[in-house]
Design a protein around this motif. Sequence first.
Motif, PDB file in Angstrom:
ATOM      1  N   PHE A 159     -64.564  36.881 -30.232  1.00  0.00           N
ATOM      2  CA  PHE A 159     -65.470  37.989 -29.517  1.00  0.00           C
ATOM      3  C   PHE A 159     -66.471  38.144 -30.523  1.00  0.00           C
ATOM      4  CE2 PHE A 159     -60.965  38.816 -28.034  1.00  0.00           C
ATOM      5  CZ  PHE A 159     -61.292  38.977 -26.771  1.00  0.00           C
ATOM      6  N   LEU A 160     -66.768  37.526 -31.509  1.00  0.00           N
ATOM      7  CA  LEU A 160     -67.936  37.738 -32.347  1.00  0.00           C
ATOM      8  C   LEU A 160     -68.907  36.977 -32.228  1.00  0.00           C
ATOM      9  CD1 LEU A 160     -66.031  38.232 -35.684  1.00  0.00           C
ATOM     10  CD2 LEU A 160     -66.893  40.078 -34.513  1.00  0.00           C
ATOM     11  N   SER A 161     -70.160  37.242 -32.498  1.00  0.00           N
ATOM     12  CA  SER A 161     -71.351  36.194 -32.206  1.00  0.00           C
ATOM     13  C   SER A 161     -71.458  35.350 -33.625  1.00  0.00           C
ATOM     14  CB  SER A 161     -72.724  36.999 -32.327  1.00  0.00           C
ATOM     15  OG  SER A 161     -72.887  37.632 -33.567  1.00  0.00           O
ATOM     16  N   GLN A 162     -72.229  34.426 -33.518  1.00  0.00           N
ATOM     17  CA  GLN A 162     -72.039  33.304 -34.747  1.00  0.00           C
ATOM     18  C   GLN A 162     -72.944  34.047 -35.779  1.00  0.00           C
ATOM     19  OE1 GLN A 162     -70.811  30.364 -34.613  1.00  0.00           O
ATOM     20  NE2 GLN A 162     -71.518  29.860 -36.861  1.00  0.00           N
ATOM     21  N   ALA A 163     -73.615  35.005 -35.763  1.00  0.00           N
ATOM     22  CA  ALA A 163     -74.209  35.729 -36.905  1.00  0.00           C
ATOM     23  C   ALA A 163     -73.106  36.662 -37.454  1.00  0.00           C
ATOM     24  CB  ALA A 163     -75.399  36.537 -36.465  1.00  0.00           C
ATOM     25  N   GLU A 164     -72.225  37.322 -36.517  1.00  0.00           N
ATOM     26  CA  GLU A 164     -71.278  38.164 -37.185  1.00  0.00           C
ATOM     27  C   GLU A 164     -70.255  37.318 -37.899  1.00  0.00           C
ATOM     28  OE1 GLU A 164     -70.863  41.994 -34.264  1.00  0.00           O
ATOM     29  OE2 GLU A 164     -70.328  39.909 -33.268  1.00  0.00           O
ATOM     30  N   ILE A 165     -69.935  36.232 -37.240  1.00  0.00           N
ATOM     31  CA  ILE A 165     -68.823  35.192 -38.006  1.00  0.00           C
ATOM     32  C   ILE A 165     -69.510  34.880 -39.720  1.00  0.00           C
ATOM     33  CG2 ILE A 165     -68.101  32.761 -38.029  1.00  0.00           C
ATOM     34  CD1 ILE A 165     -67.891  33.279 -34.789  1.00  0.00           C
ATOM     35  N   GLU A 166     -70.702  34.423 -39.629  1.00  0.00           N
ATOM     36  CA  GLU A 166     -71.231  34.068 -40.847  1.00  0.00           C
ATOM     37  C   GLU A 166     -71.407  34.952 -41.703  1.00  0.00           C
ATOM     38  OE1 GLU A 166     -74.668  31.441 -39.705  1.00  0.00           O
ATOM     39  OE2 GLU A 166     -73.303  30.102 -38.754  1.00  0.00           O
ATOM     40  N   SER A 167     -71.615  36.374 -41.272  1.00  0.00           N
ATOM     41  CA  SER A 167     -72.144  37.462 -42.171  1.00  0.00           C
ATOM     42  C   SER A 167     -70.627  37.853 -43.111  1.00  0.00           C
ATOM     43  CB  SER A 167     -72.045  38.717 -41.221  1.00  0.00           C
ATOM     44  OG  SER A 167     -72.273  39.778 -42.017  1.00  0.00           O
ATOM     45  N   SER A 168     -71.112  38.134 -44.310  1.00  0.00           N
ATOM     46  CA  SER A 168     -69.880  38.437 -45.148  1.00  0.00           C
ATOM     47  C   SER A 168     -69.165  39.947 -45.151  1.00  0.00           C
ATOM     48  CB  SER A 168     -70.544  38.286 -46.687  1.00  0.00           C
ATOM     49  OG  SER A 168     -71.416  39.034 -47.117  1.00  0.00           O
ATOM     50  N   LYS A 169     -70.036  40.666 -44.318  1.00  0.00           N
ATOM     51  CA  LYS A 169     -69.834  41.963 -44.164  1.00  0.00           C
ATOM     52  C   LYS A 169     -68.969  42.333 -42.861  1.00  0.00           C
ATOM     53  CE  LYS A 169     -74.028  43.701 -46.123  1.00  0.00           C
ATOM     54  NZ  LYS A 169     -75.443  44.198 -45.890  1.00  0.00           N
ATOM     55  N   THR A 170     -68.460  41.444 -42.116  1.00  0.00           N
ATOM     56  CA  THR A 170     -67.774  41.218 -41.076  1.00  0.00           C
ATOM     57  C   THR A 170     -66.292  41.303 -41.721  1.00  0.00           C
ATOM     58  OG1 THR A 170     -69.173  40.024 -39.542  1.00  0.00           O
ATOM     59  CG2 THR A 170     -66.870  40.276 -38.837  1.00  0.00           C
ATOM     60  N   ILE A 171     -65.673  42.618 -41.170  1.00  0.00           N
ATOM     61  CA  ILE A 171     -64.196  42.925 -41.477  1.00  0.00           C
ATOM     62  C   ILE A 171     -63.205  42.173 -40.906  1.00  0.00           C
ATOM     63  CG2 ILE A 171     -62.621  44.703 -42.028  1.00  0.00           C
ATOM     64  CD1 ILE A 171     -64.819  46.389 -42.504  1.00  0.00           C
TER      65      ILE A 171
ATOM     66  N   SER B 153     -57.483  37.602 -44.730  1.00  0.00           N
ATOM     67  CA  SER B 153     -58.101  36.471 -45.230  1.00  0.00           C
ATOM     68  C   SER B 153     -57.190  35.544 -45.911  1.00  0.00           C
ATOM     69  CB  SER B 153     -59.254  36.985 -46.118  1.00  0.00           C
ATOM     70  OG  SER B 153     -59.921  35.876 -46.953  1.00  0.00           O
ATOM     71  N   PHE B 154     -57.519  34.445 -45.911  1.00  0.00           N
ATOM     72  CA  PHE B 154     -56.688  33.342 -46.706  1.00  0.00           C
ATOM     73  C   PHE B 154     -57.156  33.037 -47.827  1.00  0.00           C
ATOM     74  CE2 PHE B 154     -55.547  31.766 -42.331  1.00  0.00           C
ATOM     75  CZ  PHE B 154     -54.222  31.800 -42.108  1.00  0.00           C
ATOM     76  N   LEU B 155     -58.387  33.609 -48.138  1.00  0.00           N
ATOM     77  CA  LEU B 155     -58.889  33.571 -49.598  1.00  0.00           C
ATOM     78  C   LEU B 155     -58.167  34.802 -50.428  1.00  0.00           C
ATOM     79  CD1 LEU B 155     -62.462  33.368 -49.242  1.00  0.00           C
ATOM     80  CD2 LEU B 155     -61.015  31.454 -49.765  1.00  0.00           C
ATOM     81  N   LEU B 156     -57.825  34.535 -51.737  1.00  0.00           N
ATOM     82  CA  LEU B 156     -57.038  35.337 -52.469  1.00  0.00           C
ATOM     83  C   LEU B 156     -57.901  35.920 -53.658  1.00  0.00           C
ATOM     84  CD1 LEU B 156     -53.604  33.345 -53.107  1.00  0.00           C
ATOM     85  CD2 LEU B 156     -54.109  34.909 -51.154  1.00  0.00           C
ATOM     86  N   PRO B 157     -57.875  36.993 -53.904  1.00  0.00           N
ATOM     87  CA  PRO B 157     -58.759  37.694 -54.857  1.00  0.00           C
ATOM     88  C   PRO B 157     -58.393  37.480 -56.331  1.00  0.00           C
ATOM     89  CG  PRO B 157     -57.333  39.246 -54.083  1.00  0.00           C
ATOM     90  CD  PRO B 157     -57.083  38.018 -53.389  1.00  0.00           C
TER      91      PRO B 157
ATOM     92  N   PRO C  40     -67.904  28.269 -53.559  1.00  0.00           N
ATOM     93  CA  PRO C  40     -67.775  29.696 -53.001  1.00  0.00           C
ATOM     94  C   PRO C  40     -67.247  29.875 -51.564  1.00  0.00           C
ATOM     95  CG  PRO C  40     -69.978  29.251 -53.961  1.00  0.00           C
ATOM     96  CD  PRO C  40     -69.131  28.131 -53.758  1.00  0.00           C
ATOM     97  N   GLY C  41     -66.176  30.562 -51.326  1.00  0.00           N
ATOM     98  CA  GLY C  41     -65.439  30.816 -49.787  1.00  0.00           C
ATOM     99  C   GLY C  41     -64.438  29.763 -49.815  1.00  0.00           C
ATOM    100  N   LYS C  42     -64.229  28.719 -50.776  1.00  0.00           N
ATOM    101  CA  LYS C  42     -63.015  27.838 -50.461  1.00  0.00           C
ATOM    102  C   LYS C  42     -62.254  27.852 -51.575  1.00  0.00           C
ATOM    103  CE  LYS C  42     -62.200  23.098 -48.925  1.00  0.00           C
ATOM    104  NZ  LYS C  42     -62.554  21.794 -48.095  1.00  0.00           N
ATOM    105  N   GLN C  43     -60.975  27.866 -51.567  1.00  0.00           N
ATOM    106  CA  GLN C  43     -59.876  27.681 -52.403  1.00  0.00           C
ATOM    107  C   GLN C  43     -58.838  26.753 -52.268  1.00  0.00           C
ATOM    108  OE1 GLN C  43     -58.379  31.737 -52.506  1.00  0.00           O
ATOM    109  NE2 GLN C  43     -59.696  32.362 -54.127  1.00  0.00           N
ATOM    110  N   ARG C  44     -58.141  26.125 -53.378  1.00  0.00           N
ATOM    111  CA  ARG C  44     -57.127  25.425 -53.210  1.00  0.00           C
ATOM    112  C   ARG C  44     -55.955  26.051 -53.816  1.00  0.00           C
ATOM    113  NH1 ARG C  44     -54.010  21.189 -56.143  1.00  0.00           N
ATOM    114  NH2 ARG C  44     -53.039  19.618 -54.619  1.00  0.00           N
TER     115      ARG C  44
ATOM    116  N   TYR D  28     -55.656  24.169 -48.645  1.00  0.00           N
ATOM    117  CA  TYR D  28     -57.211  24.642 -48.702  1.00  0.00           C
ATOM    118  C   TYR D  28     -57.219  25.905 -47.700  1.00  0.00           C
ATOM    119  CZ  TYR D  28     -58.025  20.138 -50.669  1.00  0.00           C
ATOM    120  OH  TYR D  28     -58.069  18.978 -51.395  1.00  0.00           O
ATOM    121  N   ALA D  29     -58.168  26.859 -48.286  1.00  0.00           N
ATOM    122  CA  ALA D  29     -58.085  27.985 -47.750  1.00  0.00           C
ATOM    123  C   ALA D  29     -59.592  28.683 -47.809  1.00  0.00           C
ATOM    124  CB  ALA D  29     -57.516  29.478 -48.364  1.00  0.00           C
TER     125      ALA D  29
END
Length: 188
Positions: free
Chosen positions: A80-92, A96-100, A123-127, A144-145
């Motif tokens: 349901f999201l556009s490509q720009a929204e998917i790549e945006s870091s502000k999209t909620i 998230s599979f990434l851990l803080p 950036p944006g990828k973790q093991r 990998y996440a």
Amino acid sequence: MSPRLIRIAAIFMASPLFFLASCTTGTWFIGEGLSYWQAEKDPTRYIQAIVTTDDGDLEYLSSREAVERIESELKQRETFLSQAEIESSKTIYPYSFLLPETEGRIEIDEFTYVHFEAKTLSPGKQRITVSHIGDDYTKESKYYATRNDFSLISSRIFGVGHVMGALPYAFVLSLILYGIGRYLKKLT
């Protein structure tokens, strides 16, 4: 090899204490090998993961079904999201599979907890390694996440059953080593 070293090795290997110690430690190492062998047959059997919810809490996913539910929820959202929204870091995203955190622990009950380690690869990828440690078994997953993607590396379980299954192999191996020690002792 000098005769003196052979004599020392023979005395050591022919002792009943060595037989007991080699049989005991052999069950552990052979049992762990059986665990890896079982994991190679079906790498997704013991899959588990940890996700971060949109409010920052960590949620433990203890089964393949739970992980697939989160993956499908994220994929539905992306349709349901556009490509720009998917790549945006502000999209909620709801998850998230990434851990803080790089390392942590989630208590399940008095005897069971989940330990995780996250190593940032880029950036944006973790093991991530997740270990579910129970009273009588340990379940481990490595993957990998990215923010909305999960890629399994391996998963396995190691428990008392693996050690008991390894006992006959360890006994035979220890008996062979003991026999070699007795033979060398007779020679020297």
